[in-house]
Design a protein around this motif. Structure first.
Motif, PDB file in Angstrom:
ATOM      1  N   ILE A  59     -27.877  18.241  11.157  1.00 16.36           N
ATOM      2  CA  ILE A  59     -28.489  17.090  10.498  1.00 16.36           C
ATOM      3  C   ILE A  59     -27.497  15.932  10.495  1.00 16.36           C
ATOM      4  O   ILE A  59     -26.298  16.123  10.277  1.00 16.36           O
ATOM      5  CB  ILE A  59     -28.875  17.449   9.051  1.00 16.36           C
ATOM      6  N   LEU A  71     -37.320  13.350   3.334  1.00 14.99           N
ATOM      7  CA  LEU A  71     -36.361  13.139   4.424  1.00 14.99           C
ATOM      8  C   LEU A  71     -36.883  13.558   5.798  1.00 14.99           C
ATOM      9  O   LEU A  71     -36.190  13.384   6.796  1.00 14.99           O
ATOM     10  CB  LEU A  71     -35.060  13.898   4.127  1.00 14.99           C
ATOM     11  N   ARG A 120     -26.369  10.543   7.938  1.00 19.64           N
ATOM     12  CA  ARG A 120     -27.262   9.594   7.266  1.00 19.64           C
ATOM     13  C   ARG A 120     -28.272  10.348   6.395  1.00 19.64           C
ATOM     14  O   ARG A 120     -28.517   9.976   5.245  1.00 19.64           O
ATOM     15  CB  ARG A 120     -27.985   8.731   8.297  1.00 19.64           C
ATOM     16  N   ILE A 121     -28.844  11.425   6.939  1.00 19.71           N
ATOM     17  CA  ILE A 121     -29.784  12.236   6.178  1.00 19.71           C
ATOM     18  C   ILE A 121     -29.060  12.988   5.066  1.00 19.71           C
ATOM     19  O   ILE A 121     -29.555  13.104   3.944  1.00 19.71           O
ATOM     20  CB  ILE A 121     -30.527  13.220   7.103  1.00 19.71           C
ATOM     21  N   TRP A 122     -27.867  13.480   5.364  1.00 23.05           N
ATOM     22  CA  TRP A 122     -27.067  14.177   4.353  1.00 23.05           C
ATOM     23  C   TRP A 122     -26.766  13.249   3.171  1.00 23.05           C
ATOM     24  O   TRP A 122     -26.893  13.645   2.005  1.00 23.05           O
ATOM     25  CB  TRP A 122     -25.761  14.665   4.959  1.00 23.05           C
TER      26      TRP A 122
END
Length: 311
Positions: A73, A101, A76-78
């Motif tokens: 992942i 998300l 940015r998503i984290w």
């Protein structure tokens, strides 16, 4: 950067390169260190770094040795997941995080547990040195009236349900909270002196002022603390400064979150959820960015999926 909302955070972290550079600054403050051997003799490569120590000489990136280790992942998503998990007062479920998300529920569940690994208090401090402390226990589990007849408490004496499964009582959690300060939580087998006394002694400085209810397990506190209790059995909840309303208020937030957001928490993972709620409470006075950066500083914890499900 000074973000106060999720859109502002995502506007800043538009590119993965920006996320990596930001996290490198947070983790290393401009001085990369090899996570394999600890050497500061490293040099940058096209995809990250390489250790210049002849005994190591391994390649690595800024995510190696952290909660982001081996994750596919994007950061940015984290970062968005960390913001959501630490900003919502009662938490966020893996189902909701997956929808927000655009990831699978299984992935979101694993992401949230890695975040909880990051939220563990790495350097707990003694409580009560300058503030009054309250201690109490809570019981986590469904209401007896909502359980199937063969699983209710009335069958405890038999120790077996009609289905032949052991009776499972509610899970016991002991909490210690400073007034206008921090909280520490622990899941214990039961509310007996051997469990409660050791936990209190570990986290509360001797000589501190402790308030509790009238449960017999707290009578031993007078040996090392200034202790007083409030008589809940007599419907007395406040006597001057003697009360446990602060910890009771925290229990209400914890239970509303566990029951309303997560619905059911296994005993296997309960301690991780307690870490989550105590971390959010203990950073309640920080701004969104300050809280975000503080947790990223503590992100050097590896948690594999195999380890998580096998614990």
């Amino acid at each position: 950067m000074n973000f106060k909302s999720l859109p502002q955070l995502l506007d800043y972290f538009k590119e993965e390169k920006t996320c990596i550079e930001y996290y490198e600054q947070i983790r290393w403050n401009g001085n990369p260190v090899c996570p394999h051997c600890g050497s500061e003799r490293v040099y940058r490569t096209n995809r990250g770094f390489k250790c210049a120590n002849n005994e190591c000489y391994k390649k690595f990136t800024v995510t190696v040795g952290t909660i982001f280790h081996n994750s596919k992942i994007s950061l940015r998503i984290w970062f968005a997941a960390i913001y959501l998990a630490t900003s919502h007062k009662k938490g966020i479920s893996s189902v909701q995080l997956a929808l927000d998300l655009g990831i699978t529920q299984k992935t979101a569940w694993f992401v949230l547990h890695r975040i909880r690994e990051m939220l563990k208090d790495k350097a707990p401090q003694m409580l009560g040195e300058n503030k009054m402390v309250e201690v109490d226990e809570a019981y986590i589990g469904g209401k007896e009236k909502n359980k199937h007849i063969n699983k209710r408490r009335s069958l405890q004496d038999r120790n077996l349900t009609n289905e032949g499964k052991p009776f499972t009582p509610k899970k016991t959690v002991v909490g210690i909270i400073e007034r206008n300060g921090k909280v520490v939580l622990k899941h214990v087998p039961n509310a007996e002196l051997t469990n409660m006394g050791a936990f209190i002694s570990k986290h509360v400085a001797h000589g501190s002022t402790i308030y509790s209810d009238e449960a017999p397990v707290y009578t031993h506190l007078k040996r090392n603390y200034t202790h007083d209790s409030v008589k809940h059995a007599l419907i007395i909840y406040v006597e001057g400064s003697v009360h446990t309303n602060t910890i009771e208020n925290f229990w209400s937030v914890l239970k509303r979150g566990l029951y309303g957001i997560y619905h059911q928490v296994s005993e296997k993972h309960l301690e991780r959820y307690l870490d989550e709620y105590s971390a959010r409470f203990n950073t309640r006075r920080l701004s969104s960015q300050e809280r975000f950066e503080k947790f990223l500083v503590d992100s050097e914890s590896i948690l594999s999926y195999k380890t998580l499900i096998n614990n």
